[in-house]
Design a protein around this motif. Structure first.
Motif, PDB file in Angstrom:
ATOM      1  N   GLU A   1      22.661  39.067  85.186  1.00  0.00           N
ATOM      2  CA  GLU A   1      22.634  37.663  84.775  1.00  0.00           C
ATOM      3  C   GLU A   1      23.929  37.261  84.059  1.00  0.00           C
ATOM      4  O   GLU A   1      23.933  36.314  83.270  1.00  0.00           O
ATOM      5  N   ASN A   2      25.012  37.986  84.308  1.00  0.00           N
ATOM      6  CA  ASN A   2      26.290  37.760  83.626  1.00  0.00           C
ATOM      7  C   ASN A   2      26.185  37.959  82.115  1.00  0.00           C
ATOM      8  O   ASN A   2      26.920  37.358  81.342  1.00  0.00           O
ATOM      9  N   ILE A   3      25.233  38.794  81.720  1.00  0.00           N
ATOM     10  CA  ILE A   3      25.067  39.177  80.323  1.00  0.00           C
ATOM     11  C   ILE A   3      25.107  40.696  80.275  1.00  0.00           C
ATOM     12  O   ILE A   3      24.502  41.365  81.123  1.00  0.00           O
ATOM     13  N   THR A   4      25.804  41.223  79.295  1.00  0.00           N
ATOM     14  CA  THR A   4      25.894  42.678  79.169  1.00  0.00           C
ATOM     15  C   THR A   4      25.933  43.082  77.709  1.00  0.00           C
ATOM     16  O   THR A   4      26.340  42.307  76.848  1.00  0.00           O
ATOM     17  N   VAL A   5      25.493  44.308  77.474  1.00  0.00           N
ATOM     18  CA  VAL A   5      25.576  44.917  76.152  1.00  0.00           C
ATOM     19  C   VAL A   5      26.366  46.210  76.288  1.00  0.00           C
ATOM     20  O   VAL A   5      26.067  47.038  77.147  1.00  0.00           O
ATOM     21  N   GLN A   6      27.384  46.356  75.455  1.00  0.00           N
ATOM     22  CA  GLN A   6      28.096  47.618  75.313  1.00  0.00           C
ATOM     23  C   GLN A   6      27.593  48.217  74.008  1.00  0.00           C
ATOM     24  O   GLN A   6      27.464  47.505  73.003  1.00  0.00           O
ATOM     25  N   TYR A   7      27.335  49.510  74.022  1.00  0.00           N
ATOM     26  CA  TYR A   7      26.596  50.143  72.922  1.00  0.00           C
ATOM     27  C   TYR A   7      27.197  51.509  72.680  1.00  0.00           C
ATOM     28  O   TYR A   7      27.348  52.296  73.615  1.00  0.00           O
ATOM     29  N   GLU A   8      27.547  51.799  71.444  1.00  0.00           N
ATOM     30  CA  GLU A   8      28.024  53.131  71.065  1.00  0.00           C
ATOM     31  C   GLU A   8      27.101  53.681  69.990  1.00  0.00           C
ATOM     32  O   GLU A   8      26.665  52.941  69.096  1.00  0.00           O
ATOM     33  N   GLY A   9      26.802  54.973  70.091  1.00  0.00           N
ATOM     34  CA  GLY A   9      25.920  55.566  69.102  1.00  0.00           C
ATOM     35  C   GLY A   9      25.988  57.077  69.105  1.00  0.00           C
ATOM     36  O   GLY A   9      26.822  57.691  69.778  1.00  0.00           O
ATOM     37  N   VAL A  10      25.066  57.660  68.339  1.00  0.00           N
ATOM     38  CA  VAL A  10      24.989  59.110  68.176  1.00  0.00           C
ATOM     39  C   VAL A  10      23.615  59.571  68.678  1.00  0.00           C
ATOM     40  O   VAL A  10      22.581  59.064  68.234  1.00  0.00           O
ATOM     41  N   ALA A  11      23.629  60.540  69.587  1.00  0.00           N
ATOM     42  CA  ALA A  11      22.406  61.048  70.204  1.00  0.00           C
ATOM     43  C   ALA A  11      21.855  62.239  69.438  1.00  0.00           C
ATOM     44  O   ALA A  11      22.615  63.083  68.951  1.00  0.00           O
ATOM     45  N   GLU A  12      20.546  62.288  69.373  1.00  0.00           N
ATOM     46  CA  GLU A  12      19.845  63.387  68.706  1.00  0.00           C
ATOM     47  C   GLU A  12      18.716  63.856  69.621  1.00  0.00           C
ATOM     48  O   GLU A  12      17.901  63.034  70.066  1.00  0.00           O
ATOM     49  N   GLU A  13      18.687  65.144  69.921  1.00  0.00           N
ATOM     50  CA  GLU A  13      17.579  65.666  70.719  1.00  0.00           C
ATOM     51  C   GLU A  13      16.313  65.667  69.869  1.00  0.00           C
ATOM     52  O   GLU A  13      16.323  66.091  68.718  1.00  0.00           O
ATOM     53  N   LEU A  14      15.236  65.187  70.457  1.00  0.00           N
ATOM     54  CA  LEU A  14      13.972  65.059  69.742  1.00  0.00           C
ATOM     55  C   LEU A  14      13.119  66.314  69.910  1.00  0.00           C
ATOM     56  O   LEU A  14      13.056  66.883  70.999  1.00  0.00           O
ATOM     57  N   MET A  15      12.460  66.691  68.839  1.00  0.00           N
ATOM     58  CA  MET A  15      11.616  67.885  68.844  1.00  0.00           C
ATOM     59  C   MET A  15      10.259  67.569  68.205  1.00  0.00           C
ATOM     60  O   MET A  15      10.141  66.672  67.375  1.00  0.00           O
ATOM     61  N   ASP A  16       9.271  68.337  68.585  1.00  0.00           N
ATOM     62  CA  ASP A  16       7.952  68.374  67.939  1.00  0.00           C
ATOM     63  C   ASP A  16       7.325  66.988  67.776  1.00  0.00           C
ATOM     64  O   ASP A  16       7.238  66.240  68.737  1.00  0.00           O
ATOM     65  N   GLU A  17       6.894  66.663  66.570  1.00  0.00           N
ATOM     66  CA  GLU A  17       6.183  65.398  66.324  1.00  0.00           C
ATOM     67  C   GLU A  17       7.068  64.184  66.569  1.00  0.00           C
ATOM     68  O   GLU A  17       6.591  63.155  67.058  1.00  0.00           O
ATOM     69  N   GLU A  18       8.328  64.295  66.210  1.00  0.00           N
ATOM     70  CA  GLU A  18       9.243  63.180  66.450  1.00  0.00           C
ATOM     71  C   GLU A  18       9.372  62.926  67.956  1.00  0.00           C
ATOM     72  O   GLU A  18       9.400  61.779  68.404  1.00  0.00           O
ATOM     73  N   LYS A  19       9.419  63.996  68.730  1.00  0.00           N
ATOM     74  CA  LYS A  19       9.492  63.859  70.183  1.00  0.00           C
ATOM     75  C   LYS A  19       8.254  63.137  70.705  1.00  0.00           C
ATOM     76  O   LYS A  19       8.369  62.203  71.508  1.00  0.00           O
ATOM     77  N   LYS A  20       7.095  63.513  70.244  1.00  0.00           N
ATOM     78  CA  LYS A  20       5.854  62.867  70.690  1.00  0.00           C
ATOM     79  C   LYS A  20       5.855  61.376  70.353  1.00  0.00           C
ATOM     80  O   LYS A  20       5.449  60.548  71.166  1.00  0.00           O
ATOM     81  N   LYS A  21       6.312  61.048  69.171  1.00  0.00           N
ATOM     82  CA  LYS A  21       6.368  59.645  68.738  1.00  0.00           C
ATOM     83  C   LYS A  21       7.264  58.822  69.664  1.00  0.00           C
ATOM     84  O   LYS A  21       6.884  57.745  70.126  1.00  0.00           O
TER      85      LYS A  21
END
Length: 139
Positions: free
Chosen positions: A71-91
């Protein structure tokens, strides 16, 4: 409406993004993937531990995304990735599956991993407006 809400509303409508990572030798790699998002603008995605992006994230957690464009709209996004484990992963799996219910079929496959990306910088561009609406937020 504030800028974060404009970005969130746009991201919620999108199904695919391009994720870019960098390997241990600083070579870039990009991949199209499905994603989910939180109201805090975090991005959730899954991948297999045999993928290049997974291996890249083991040595460099910095990532970027490009979301949208139809739609001629875009988002550029920079961030930090974290692998999810256990309860946080389930959430966060639940958040991801709301948008991508068919992705549940991979949840029990060997080697599947889930990541949460915390944003650091986002640029929103709407080229339908005159003048173009472009703004950035730093988090």
């Amino acid at each position: 409406m504030d800028n974060k809400q404009i970005i969130l509303d746009f991201i919620k409508k999108q199904k695919l993004a391009v994720l870019s990572t960098v390997d241990k030798d600083n070579k870039p790699e990009s991949a199209v993937l499905e994603f989910g998002e939180t109201d805090s603008l975090e991005i959730i995605f899954d991948t297999f531990d045999s993928s290049r992006k997974y291996r890249n994230l083991q040595t460099n957690k910095n990532v970027s995304f490009v979301i949208g464009w139809d739609e001629n709209i875009t988002v550029q996004y920079e961030g930090v990735a974290e692998e999810l484990m256990d309860e946080e992963k389930k959430k966060y799996q639940k958040v991801y599956w709301i948008k991508n219910p068919r992705a549940k079929r991979w949840a029990r496959r060997e080697g599947i991993a889930y990541f949460k990306v915390t944003p650091r910088w986002i640029r929103y561009s709407d080229l339908n407006k005159a003048p173009w609406e472009i703004f950035e937020i730093k988090l």
